[in-house]
Design a protein around this motif. Structure first.
Motif, PDB file in Angstrom:
ATOM      1  N   VAL A 134       1.106  -1.171   0.034  1.00  0.00           N
ATOM      2  CA  VAL A 134      -0.140   0.139   0.004  1.00  0.00           C
ATOM      3  C   VAL A 134       0.974   1.158   0.144  1.00  0.00           C
ATOM      4  CG1 VAL A 134      -1.823   1.443   1.536  1.00  0.00           C
ATOM      5  CG2 VAL A 134      -1.880  -1.137   1.340  1.00  0.00           C
ATOM      6  N   SER A 135       0.417   2.218  -0.837  1.00  0.00           N
ATOM      7  CA  SER A 135       1.810   3.658  -1.075  1.00  0.00           C
ATOM      8  C   SER A 135       1.207   4.220  -0.073  1.00  0.00           C
ATOM      9  CB  SER A 135       1.489   3.779  -2.252  1.00  0.00           C
ATOM     10  OG  SER A 135       2.254   4.995  -2.962  1.00  0.00           O
ATOM     11  N   LEU A 136       2.373   4.854   1.133  1.00  0.00           N
ATOM     12  CA  LEU A 136       1.748   5.936   1.716  1.00  0.00           C
ATOM     13  C   LEU A 136       1.596   7.174   1.250  1.00  0.00           C
ATOM     14  CD1 LEU A 136       2.074   5.657   5.025  1.00  0.00           C
ATOM     15  CD2 LEU A 136       4.175   6.441   5.069  1.00  0.00           C
ATOM     16  N   ILE A 137       2.321   7.175   0.447  1.00  0.00           N
ATOM     17  CA  ILE A 137       1.993   8.585  -0.376  1.00  0.00           C
ATOM     18  C   ILE A 137       0.362   8.587  -0.626  1.00  0.00           C
ATOM     19  CG2 ILE A 137       2.716  10.027  -2.103  1.00  0.00           C
ATOM     20  CD1 ILE A 137       4.902  10.085  -0.281  1.00  0.00           C
ATOM     21  N   SER A 138       0.193   7.396  -1.521  1.00  0.00           N
ATOM     22  CA  SER A 138      -1.148   7.867  -1.683  1.00  0.00           C
ATOM     23  C   SER A 138      -2.670   7.950  -1.082  1.00  0.00           C
ATOM     24  CB  SER A 138      -1.701   6.310  -2.480  1.00  0.00           C
ATOM     25  OG  SER A 138      -0.659   6.572  -3.777  1.00  0.00           O
ATOM     26  N   LEU A 139      -2.208   7.423   0.122  1.00  0.00           N
ATOM     27  CA  LEU A 139      -2.840   6.517   1.396  1.00  0.00           C
ATOM     28  C   LEU A 139      -2.645   8.904   2.365  1.00  0.00           C
ATOM     29  CD1 LEU A 139      -2.071   4.129   3.418  1.00  0.00           C
ATOM     30  CD2 LEU A 139      -4.303   4.596   2.392  1.00  0.00           C
TER      31      LEU A 139
END
Length: 150
Positions: A134-139
């Motif tokens: 899961v992309s932390l930046i997207s979250l």
């Protein structure tokens, strides 16, 4: 004579420190387990962000193996991955394999979430229940922008 003794003692301390660092580095790299019996399992991930060859495979927080091969499947555009697990670690055949993060600043690792099946994966089997990174930046972007409020 006193200078020679001091030089020999300092040299011995430096040599002992160098050997200590070499032993520690070999343990961290897993070179001490080079002869240990292992078996391979494969999995296909949508996203393998932060995972490379040599990344730890953990079960309940304990290292039980490493990622040994990563390749892009040109037909499915998924990351085909091979993990090598200790032969003494049996994984139920309904287990999941997940890319997990060690925290905000930590790296990613591969985590096995065991199932409850009485049957176990054999060498060369494929784990089909996978969850990619899961992309932390997207979250963070979703959080800052308020997410989808449909």
């Amino acid at each position: 004579m006193a200078e020679n003794t001091t030089e020999v003692l300092v040299g011995g301390v430096v040599l002992a420190a160098a050997i200590g660092f070499a032993v520690y580095g070999a343990q961290v790299a897993g070179l001490g387990n080079a002869g240990a019996a292992t078996y391979p399992l494969s999995a296909s991930f949508r996203s393998l962000e932060g995972v490379t060859v040599g990344t730890d495979v953990r079960l309940a927080g304990v290292k039980v193996g490493t990622v040994t091969d990563v390749d892009l499947n040109p037909e499915t555009y998924r990351a085909d991955t091979t993990v090598s697990l200790r032969a003494t670690t049996q994984i139920p055949d309904d287990s999941a394999i997940v890319i997990s993060s060690e925290g905000l600043l930590g790296g990613n690792f591969v985590e096995i979430v065991p199932g409850g099946s009485p049957f176990y994966y054999e060498a060369g089997d494929e784990i089909t229940d996978t969850q990619g990174a899961v992309s932390l930046i997207s979250l963070l972007l979703k959080f800052v922008s308020g997410g989808d409020s449909e």
